[in-house]
Motif scaffolding. Structure first.
Motif, PDB file in Angstrom:
ATOM      1  N   GLN A 110      48.790  37.006  39.186  1.00  0.00           N
ATOM      2  CA  GLN A 110      49.496  37.987  40.075  1.00  0.00           C
ATOM      3  C   GLN A 110      48.332  38.876  40.789  1.00  0.00           C
ATOM      4  O   GLN A 110      48.297  40.151  41.022  1.00  0.00           O
ATOM      5  CB  GLN A 110      50.318  38.935  39.256  1.00  0.00           C
ATOM      6  N   ILE A 111      47.337  37.970  41.285  1.00  0.00           N
ATOM      7  CA  ILE A 111      46.217  38.506  42.112  1.00  0.00           C
ATOM      8  C   ILE A 111      46.325  38.143  43.752  1.00  0.00           C
ATOM      9  O   ILE A 111      46.341  36.862  43.823  1.00  0.00           O
ATOM     10  CB  ILE A 111      45.021  38.175  41.552  1.00  0.00           C
ATOM     11  N   GLU A 112      46.237  39.220  44.698  1.00  0.00           N
ATOM     12  CA  GLU A 112      46.207  38.710  45.881  1.00  0.00           C
ATOM     13  C   GLU A 112      44.759  38.355  46.199  1.00  0.00           C
ATOM     14  O   GLU A 112      43.809  39.083  45.991  1.00  0.00           O
ATOM     15  CB  GLU A 112      46.813  39.905  46.942  1.00  0.00           C
ATOM     16  N   ILE A 113      44.459  37.523  46.953  1.00  0.00           N
ATOM     17  CA  ILE A 113      43.261  36.861  47.497  1.00  0.00           C
ATOM     18  C   ILE A 113      43.144  37.089  48.942  1.00  0.00           C
ATOM     19  O   ILE A 113      44.267  36.329  49.620  1.00  0.00           O
ATOM     20  CB  ILE A 113      42.839  35.509  46.781  1.00  0.00           C
ATOM     21  N   LYS A 114      42.176  37.655  49.537  1.00  0.00           N
ATOM     22  CA  LYS A 114      41.967  37.520  50.885  1.00  0.00           C
ATOM     23  C   LYS A 114      40.415  37.166  51.172  1.00  0.00           C
ATOM     24  O   LYS A 114      39.645  37.725  50.751  1.00  0.00           O
ATOM     25  CB  LYS A 114      42.187  38.739  51.492  1.00  0.00           C
ATOM     26  N   ILE A 115      40.155  36.276  52.183  1.00  0.00           N
ATOM     27  CA  ILE A 115      38.738  35.656  52.307  1.00  0.00           C
ATOM     28  C   ILE A 115      38.632  36.173  53.599  1.00  0.00           C
ATOM     29  O   ILE A 115      39.247  35.942  54.598  1.00  0.00           O
ATOM     30  CB  ILE A 115      38.716  34.270  52.224  1.00  0.00           C
ATOM     31  N   PHE A 116      37.317  36.578  53.937  1.00  0.00           N
ATOM     32  CA  PHE A 116      36.925  37.147  54.960  1.00  0.00           C
ATOM     33  C   PHE A 116      35.386  36.046  55.241  1.00  0.00           C
ATOM     34  O   PHE A 116      34.448  36.445  54.799  1.00  0.00           O
ATOM     35  CB  PHE A 116      36.343  38.376  55.200  1.00  0.00           C
ATOM     36  N   ASN A 117      35.390  35.138  56.132  1.00  0.00           N
ATOM     37  CA  ASN A 117      34.254  34.514  56.505  1.00  0.00           C
ATOM     38  C   ASN A 117      33.546  35.058  57.567  1.00  0.00           C
ATOM     39  O   ASN A 117      34.192  35.567  58.442  1.00  0.00           O
ATOM     40  CB  ASN A 117      34.733  32.867  56.828  1.00  0.00           C
ATOM     41  N   ASN A 118      32.254  35.047  57.460  1.00  0.00           N
ATOM     42  CA  ASN A 118      31.183  35.517  58.509  1.00  0.00           C
ATOM     43  C   ASN A 118      30.201  34.647  58.933  1.00  0.00           C
ATOM     44  O   ASN A 118      29.622  34.125  57.635  1.00  0.00           O
ATOM     45  CB  ASN A 118      30.767  36.963  58.111  1.00  0.00           C
ATOM     46  N   GLY A 119      29.971  34.399  59.944  1.00  0.00           N
ATOM     47  CA  GLY A 119      28.876  33.268  60.544  1.00  0.00           C
ATOM     48  C   GLY A 119      29.212  31.907  60.364  1.00  0.00           C
ATOM     49  O   GLY A 119      30.027  31.624  59.417  1.00  0.00           O
ATOM     50  N   GLY A 120      29.095  31.191  61.437  1.00  0.00           N
ATOM     51  CA  GLY A 120      29.534  29.768  61.561  1.00  0.00           C
ATOM     52  C   GLY A 120      28.271  29.227  60.632  1.00  0.00           C
ATOM     53  O   GLY A 120      27.201  28.852  61.110  1.00  0.00           O
ATOM     54  N   PHE A 121      28.967  28.230  59.591  1.00  0.00           N
ATOM     55  CA  PHE A 121      27.765  27.574  58.955  1.00  0.00           C
ATOM     56  C   PHE A 121      27.233  26.357  59.370  1.00  0.00           C
ATOM     57  O   PHE A 121      25.883  26.317  59.677  1.00  0.00           O
ATOM     58  CB  PHE A 121      28.565  27.054  57.451  1.00  0.00           C
TER      59      PHE A 121
END
Length: 443
Positions: A110-121
């Motif tokens: 019951q954990i909400e996960i939010k991903i924030f990617n930064n920079g184009g690999f």
């Protein structure tokens, strides 16, 4: 619901982070996978608190343990603080094993996960390489690298080369596919193009510059005619069979290639018998060519292709090795062989020893065919401990050969046992001799 913001730090330049990511870092508890990041200076300058998991890397020898410990701790921290930030170098969804674990567990815990990617690999890498991004790139974690993952017709990016030990393992796998002097690019720092340099593969484990950012880039071997793979061989065969290909190859059929297939098989055997490893390598290539050749003809005729062949044999190996792929227990090699024969006969619709003998290819060389028949007969007791006993039996069998051929009495023995609810494999040689003599009298 507890929440974990997974923030990718890109390649270290804080200016590459979005304003939203920076605000999250300012407003919530921050847990860094490692403090070996230029972004740490920004946190210190702005008096932003953070904790890193570097000590876990130092205390644990197994990476899987490290990832599981970190993920469990993050889940607990999220429950304690309601919302936390987990900050990782580069792109979390691509490079971070902990992120993978958290995504798998988010519903269970019951954990909400939010991903924030930064920079184009990819953009960053190809900018450092000073070349355009190819449309065929494969990205591989060094800790999960296997030779079967390598594709010489694609650009490869292998990340996670933290030290010389990992570099040595990567080198071993690469040299199974590439020439040892094939040149690759090593990237140690994404902010300094001078930290990108070229070396031959055999020097990969001799460097001292490895760090948590290190990755290697391997360009596809399009212009290097010394490296080929299965796809190249298939392309070569298709070219030979095309309208602009080879006249001889275009005229071949399954029937015309029959003699070549047998010849190549015998040359493989000859190399084995002579313990000639160099010849064995070459002859196995010739035999493989025959398999690809027949598969190409079948593809043109609309029956099957080489991938169907590969899929079929892979499926067969898994089916016939339940003790490896299905967790079945086995006692010893004899039991493995027994189960192999049972599964083989079942897949071929063979229900009796007689049918098994009849299934031996009629075009086998006579000695090989005789060996196969005797091997099958031995499994049900038709075997002798001493050669003298076999000599006497040969004399007897010569006299009875015509009768056996004309009356097919071996089938009679098995048929009789089936009617009595018995199995040929579990019948003694003495009892079979009695049935044999009875069958002869009936004829």
């Amino acid at each position: 619901m507890a929440k974990i913001n997974i923030i990718g730090l890109g390649f270290g330049d804080i200016d590459d982070l979005t304003l939203k990511s920076i605000n999250l870092i300012k407003n919530h508890k921050n847990f860094f996978r490692t403090d070996k990041s230029p972004a740490i200076e920004y946190l210190k300058e702005n008096k932003i608190d953070f904790l890193s998991y570097d000590k876990i890397y130092e205390s644990e020898e197994d990476f899987d343990n490290v990832y599981n410990i970190i993920s469990e701790d993050l889940i607990q921290k999220a429950k304690n603080y309601s919302v936390i930030n987990y900050c990782v170098p580069k792109t979390p969804a691509l490079f971070d094993k902990v992120t993978e674990i958290l995504l798998e567990k988010k519903f269970k815990n019951q954990i909400e996960i939010k991903i924030f990617n930064n920079g184009g690999f990819l953009e960053k890498i190809y900018d450092i390489l000073e070349k355009p991004i190819t449309n065929n790139v494969k990205i591989i974690d060094a800790l999960e690298l296997k030779p079967t993952q390598l594709d010489i017709n694609s650009d490869l990016i292998i990340f996670g080369i933290y030290d010389n030990i990992i570099a040595s393992e990567v080198k071993i796998h690469l040299e199974e596919v590439y020439k040892e002097d094939y040149r690759i690019k090593v990237i140690n720092d994404f902010s300094d193009k001078d930290k990108c340099f070229s070396i031959p593969i055999y020097k990969l484990d001799r460097l001292d510059e490895y760090n948590h950012n290190t990755l290697i880039y391997i360009s596809k071997t399009k212009d290097d005619k010394r490296n080929y793979d299965m796809n190249n061989l298939i392309d070569i065969m298709e070219r030979l069979r095309s309208k602009d290909g080879c006249v001889f190859d275009n005229e071949q059929t399954h029937e015309s290639l029959r003699a070549y297939l047998v010849e190549e098989a015998y040359e493989v055997i000859d190399a084995i018998d002579n313990n000639d490893v160099d010849s064995l390598e070459e002859e196995l290539g010739d035999l493989l060519l025959q398999i690809v050749f027949h598969s190409q003809i079948a593809k043109e005729e609309g029956y099957f292709n080489i991938w169907n062949v590969i899929n079929g044999i892979s499926d067969k190996m898994i089916y016939r090795h339940p003790h490896v792929f299905s967790g079945e227990s086995t006692k010893d090699i004899d039991e493995i062989n027994y189960k192999w024969d049972k599964l083989k006969n079942k897949s071929k619709g063979i229900e009796s020893i007689s049918e098994s003998m009849m299934s031996i290819p009629k075009d086998f060389p006579m000695l090989l065919k005789a060996y196969k028949i005797q091997k099958k007969a031995a499994k049900v007791g038709f075997d002798w401990d001493y050669k003298e006993e076999a000599y006497e039996k040969i004399k007897e069998e010569i006299e009875e050969l015509k009768l056996a051929i004309d009356s097919n009495t071996f089938d009679d023995i098995e048929d009789t046992l089936v009617k009595e609810g018995k199995q040929l494999e579990k019948t003694s040689l003495e009892d079979m001799d009695i049935l044999w003599n009875q069958a002869k009298k009936l004829k």
